[in-house]
Design a protein around this motif. Sequence first.
Motif, PDB file in Angstrom:
ATOM      1  N   MET A   1    -108.240  21.656  -6.593  1.00 24.54           N
ATOM      2  CA  MET A   1    -109.539  21.998  -5.737  1.00 24.54           C
ATOM      3  C   MET A   1    -110.689  22.672  -5.853  1.00 24.54           C
ATOM      4  SD  MET A   1    -111.099  19.005  -5.172  1.00 24.54           S
ATOM      5  CE  MET A   1    -110.337  17.842  -5.163  1.00 24.54           C
ATOM      6  N   LYS A   2    -109.273  23.849  -5.228  1.00 22.03           N
ATOM      7  CA  LYS A   2    -110.518  25.332  -4.577  1.00 22.03           C
ATOM      8  C   LYS A   2    -111.386  24.870  -5.814  1.00 22.03           C
ATOM      9  CE  LYS A   2    -109.837  30.102  -2.294  1.00 22.03           C
ATOM     10  NZ  LYS A   2    -109.206  30.555  -1.819  1.00 22.03           N
ATOM     11  N   TRP A   3    -109.365  26.154  -6.898  1.00 20.76           N
ATOM     12  CA  TRP A   3    -110.726  26.499  -7.424  1.00 20.76           C
ATOM     13  C   TRP A   3    -111.422  25.550  -8.849  1.00 20.76           C
ATOM     14  CZ3 TRP A   3    -109.936  31.532  -8.098  1.00 20.76           C
ATOM     15  CH2 TRP A   3    -108.104  31.780  -7.724  1.00 20.76           C
ATOM     16  N   PHE A   4    -111.664  24.463  -8.821  1.00 21.30           N
ATOM     17  CA  PHE A   4    -112.772  24.020  -9.700  1.00 21.30           C
ATOM     18  C   PHE A   4    -114.021  24.167  -7.931  1.00 21.30           C
ATOM     19  CE2 PHE A   4    -115.549  19.918  -8.782  1.00 21.30           C
ATOM     20  CZ  PHE A   4    -115.263  19.805  -9.975  1.00 21.30           C
ATOM     21  N   GLU A   5    -113.280  23.806  -7.461  1.00 25.57           N
ATOM     22  CA  GLU A   5    -115.126  24.376  -5.818  1.00 25.57           C
ATOM     23  C   GLU A   5    -115.725  25.904  -6.395  1.00 25.57           C
ATOM     24  OE1 GLU A   5    -115.585  22.969  -1.726  1.00 25.57           O
ATOM     25  OE2 GLU A   5    -113.954  24.251  -1.860  1.00 25.57           O
TER      26      GLU A   5
END
Length: 266
Positions: free
Chosen positions: A1-5
């Motif tokens: 999720m963090k890398w998508f953000e």
Amino acid sequence: MKWFEIGLVVLTFATGIVWLLDKLFFAKRRAASGGLLDDEPVVVDYSRAFFPVLAVVLVLRSFVAEPYKIPSSSMMPNLLIGDFILVNKFAYGLRLPVNNHKFVALGEPARGDVVVFKPPHDPEQNWIKRVVGLPGDRIGFHGDTLYINGEAVEYQPIGRYTGTGRGAEMTGATLLTERLPGREHQVLEWIDRANPSGQGEWTVPAGQYFVMGDNRDNSEDSRFWTRTHFLPEENLRGRAFLIWLNCEGWFCKGSFDPSRIGTSIK
């Protein structure tokens, strides 16, 4: 999720900068030299097309509502494995994407809120639990009974729980209504447990919260966090408020419960 953000932020700013530089400088030069629209570089064409879409998605996800999928049974019976939920991102203040820094204060969690947060012992993940302890509260948990400031929370037995799909393992648990002060919801607990875990008492520090899963005997929550039993306010991501889909497996190849669509999270 963090890398998508992170990827969403980078792509939004990159396409926006390319589009802006072209509009301010390069487009005028092409027009002055008699250039046509077909002479526009491919990177500019794509940036002009994708920037508005990316910007809208970034604003909505960061400051309005963000989708999450429930991966575990820790919040049963209220949230099931495979539920897709929406999280209100402005309920507790506006925060910057990626670093989660609050720059506008709008509100604080209330007892009973279901919140998404970054656990203090694993900040790369997003977890979901219910707020049961506010700053200054004295929280106790003894023999499957929650105590708030020395007062036992009232429970009303409903009956045996019947699980479905990947949550079928909880079939046979006791379903109860838990009446928090000013708020009530359903919880699960196992019956005839010889060695209960997660027992103790804790005093919630200022600026922090005590959170628990509704599946009380199958939840890794504040009772079990070793480094700190409390959730810092700055780790909050938002308040869960709506189930918009329930689907297990890729492309809904598995259980699908249309009755859960549009269900509010209590």
